[in-house]
Scaffold this active site. Structure first.
Site, PDB file in Angstrom:
ATOM      1  N   ASP A 177      18.128  -0.553 -29.301  1.00 43.63           N
ATOM      2  CA  ASP A 177      18.464   0.828 -29.023  1.00 43.63           C
ATOM      3  C   ASP A 177      19.997   0.903 -29.201  1.00 43.63           C
ATOM      4  OD1 ASP A 177      19.399   3.137 -27.445  1.00 43.63           O
ATOM      5  OD2 ASP A 177      17.436   3.378 -26.847  1.00 43.63           O
ATOM      6  N   SER A 191      17.724   1.319 -23.155  1.00 41.08           N
ATOM      7  CA  SER A 191      16.654   0.136 -22.858  1.00 41.08           C
ATOM      8  C   SER A 191      17.227  -0.735 -21.496  1.00 41.08           C
ATOM      9  CB  SER A 191      15.983  -0.335 -23.715  1.00 41.08           C
ATOM     10  OG  SER A 191      16.703  -1.210 -24.466  1.00 41.08           O
ATOM     11  N   CYS A 194      15.459  -5.244 -40.464  1.00 38.33           N
ATOM     12  CA  CYS A 194      16.165  -6.244 -39.669  1.00 38.33           C
ATOM     13  C   CYS A 194      15.098  -6.918 -38.703  1.00 38.33           C
ATOM     14  CB  CYS A 194      17.139  -5.365 -38.528  1.00 38.33           C
ATOM     15  SG  CYS A 194      17.793  -6.520 -37.253  1.00 38.33           S
ATOM     16  N   GLY A 247       9.860  -0.446 -29.333  1.00 39.26           N
ATOM     17  CA  GLY A 247      10.606   0.409 -29.615  1.00 39.26           C
ATOM     18  C   GLY A 247      10.847   1.218 -31.200  1.00 39.26           C
ATOM     19  N   HIS A 248      10.539   0.625 -32.212  1.00 38.78           N
ATOM     20  CA  HIS A 248      10.520   0.711 -33.337  1.00 38.78           C
ATOM     21  C   HIS A 248       9.558   1.513 -33.884  1.00 38.78           C
ATOM     22  CE1 HIS A 248      11.788   0.120 -37.570  1.00 38.78           C
ATOM     23  NE2 HIS A 248      10.634  -0.323 -38.091  1.00 38.78           N
ATOM     24  N   TYR A 289      10.520   2.892 -39.897  1.00 40.01           N
ATOM     25  CA  TYR A 289      10.443   3.078 -41.449  1.00 40.01           C
ATOM     26  C   TYR A 289      11.254   1.782 -42.232  1.00 40.01           C
ATOM     27  CZ  TYR A 289      15.491   3.642 -42.406  1.00 40.01           C
ATOM     28  OH  TYR A 289      16.912   3.640 -42.518  1.00 40.01           O
ATOM     29  N   ASN A 321      15.438   6.888 -33.559  1.00 40.30           N
ATOM     30  CA  ASN A 321      15.489   5.661 -33.488  1.00 40.30           C
ATOM     31  C   ASN A 321      17.124   5.102 -34.030  1.00 40.30           C
ATOM     32  OD1 ASN A 321      13.230   4.673 -32.488  1.00 40.30           O
ATOM     33  ND2 ASN A 321      12.315   3.630 -34.361  1.00 40.30           N
ATOM     34  N   TYR A 322      17.929   6.170 -34.426  1.00 45.64           N
ATOM     35  CA  TYR A 322      19.285   5.926 -34.721  1.00 45.64           C
ATOM     36  C   TYR A 322      19.809   6.771 -33.377  1.00 45.64           C
ATOM     37  CZ  TYR A 322      18.367   4.412 -39.308  1.00 45.64           C
ATOM     38  OH  TYR A 322      18.173   3.967 -40.492  1.00 45.64           O
TER      39      TYR A 322
END
Length: 534
Positions: free
Chosen positions: A120, A125, A181, A188-189, A195, A473-474
């Protein structure tokens, strides 16, 4: 294949919940010790004695507390002496441990942060200004792949690298559309959309999720059938941490050819990089779905480097022919291309020159720096004259880089309401603004945060409006937060919620209100509950 991995079967019912009194006004070591002891008694009451739950719970007095806390911190900006620390870290190994942790944390009156991979960007988190515990999911890393059924169950604490490796062990013609990555956590992803380089062919990670397991605010283990379609919809792009604790996702594996092609082409402004960057906007979102071309822009002292990195689900000859027609400004040659298997392309993107897939099993990133990220969406091509102005501002502003990620293809085919992630048709590409630094200290942080915020401000005329959208997610706290004192504030929540979720925000709020009406699962950018009518 079983409906779920054998080690994530539904948990046994609880024996008894030992309720705790809320945090007392007492402070200091004595108060911390009292909280720890009370919480531990609650956990022991609600888990099997043979589990020795005390071995899985860490307080700041444990000699390994700091190493456990720091093991999954991926941003040095959020790992300083002044960063707020949890009162307790729980590292569950079984589902009943998670169920007990939820109920005992709720009874204790603390905030619960769930961490899967620690990536994150704002540390939501594992950081909070309110008294909090961390539920650290790193032991939940089971992955079961059924190549014949083209599906798999993957637990929230597994990493993308581990997932890719387990798929490769079973098949060299199956893959999964997720990030580059390898140390990013699955929980979380996928819950935030997810993506990668297969985006234009197969959509988001969460577009390829067909079942899930979650522990809700009442400590109940739910799957898709028992949670219902509204909650299942919400945790596929709305962020799982607002709704419960994600245990696992069932994913659909996608076909990939035996041979894929990758390339990297770099140009500087003196080499007509502006022409290439402008044309990229017209080609990358519109070309064949088999081609994903990411563009990186990095400023130097007097110039900007533009790099196009690509993955093509086919061979080099057909790719060179295609881009010779569609994108001559790129100047792609056969010698620029590398043909390889899909798993080797995973290594090429995420780990440079590594060639042994086993390296994907490593949970430690190559380096951890101080960093900040932001995001935008572009819906109309930026004119060449404006690009030249942007280059000047990038050079003036410091070291903030851009990553342009093309949409189109499958992203144009999925309705904006299909999942909470709304940024589908009508978006040409997403921008990630990225700045990293190595110098510690408040002054360095102020300097570099100022740089990225300044360039973000300069980009206002060229990106989406009403709202200026962002990618969950960013994570970016600059676009709005809910203050701890007003954690139930719908008005504060809709500021960032509208940017992340556009027209899907209100449905997310309704789901949240139904499944967690007292807002136990909250963070600084969680989904709020509906305002009270009282």
């Amino acid at each position: 294949m079983k409906s779920r991995p054998t080690n994530i079967l539904p948990a046994v019912p609880f024996l008894l919940l030992l309720f705790l009194s809320p945090p007392s006004p007492a402070t200091g070591a004595a108060a911390d010790a009292s909280v720890y002891q009370s919480f531990l008694r609650c956990l022991e009451t609600n888990t099997a004695p043979e589990d020795k739950i005390s071995d899985l719970v860490y307080s700041p007095t444990n000699r390994t507390f700091n190493s456990v806390l720091q093991a999954y911190i991926r941003n040095s900006r959020l790992n300083t002496s002044s960063t707020p620390k949890p009162s307790i870290i729980i590292t569950p190994t079984k589902i009943p441990h998670i169920q007990a942790a939820v109920l005992c944390t709720k009874a204790a009156g603390y905030q619960l942060k769930t961490r899967s991979g620690g990536h994150d960007y704002e540390g939501l988190s594992y950081v909070s200004d309110s008294p909090f515990f961390i539920l650290d999911m790193f032991n939940f890393r089971s992955i079961e792949i059924d190549a014949a059924a083209k599906s798999g169950w993957v637990q929230a604490g597994a990493t993308l690298g581990e997932l890719y490796y387990r798929i490769w062990q079973k098949s060299n013609v199956l893959g999964f559309p997720a990030g580059i990555c390898p140390t990013v956590g699955v929980g979380g992803h996928l819950s935030g959309a997810g993506y990668g380089n297969l985006l234009r062919k197969y959509g988001l990670s969460t577009d390829n999720v067909v079942d899930a397991q979650i522990v809700d605010v009442n400590g109940k283990l739910l799957d898709r059938a028992s949670m219902g379609e509204d909650l299942f919809w919400a945790i596929r792009g709305g962020g799982g941490a607002s709704f419960g604790v994600i245990i696992a996702y069932k994913i659909v594996l996608v076909p990939v050819p035996e041979t894929v092609t990758v390339f990297r082409v770099e140009k500087y402004l003196e080499q007509n990089a502006t022409d290439m960057a402008y044309q990229w906007q017209l080609v990358a979102p519109k070309t064949t779905k088999d081609l994903f071309m990411r563009m990186l822009l990095q400023p130097g002292e007097t110039t900007v480097r533009a790099s196009v990195l690509a993955e093509y689900l086919g061979n080099a000859d057909s790719l060179v022919a295609l881009l010779g027609k569609e994108f001559p400004e790129l100047g792609l040659k056969k010698e620029d291309c590398l043909e390889m298997s899909w798993i080797q392309s995973v290594l090429w993107w995420g780990l440079d020159n590594e060639t042994n897939p086993a390296v994907l099993l490593s949970r430690q990133p190559e380096s951890v720096n101080f960093g900040k990220r932001k995001s935008d969406y572009v819906q109309t091509p930026i004119p060449k004259a404006s690009l030249e102005w942007i280059w000047k501002k990038m050079i003036e502003s410091g070291k903030t880089g851009f990553v342009f990620n093309p949409y189109g293809g499958a992203m144009d085919e999925v309705p904006a309401t299909e999942t909470p992630f709304p940024h589908r048709a009508g978006n040409l590409y997403k921008i990630q603004y990225s700045i990293s630094w190595k110098e510690a200290g408040v002054e360095a942080e102020k300097k570099y945060l100022g740089q990225i915020r300044r360039i973000y401000s300069y980009m206002t005329p060229f990106v989406s409006k009403n709202p200026r959208s962002a990618y969950l997610n960013y994570r970016d706290l600059d676009i709005g937060i809910v203050q701890p004192a007003s954690k139930n504030s719908f008005d504060e929540g809709k500021v960032y919620g509208g940017k992340y979720f556009n027209g899907n925000f209100e449905r997310l709020v309704k789901v949240k209100t139904a499944v967690d009406p007292h807002n136990f699962f909250w963070n600084e950018q969680s989904i709020p509950v509906l305002p009270s009518k009282a």
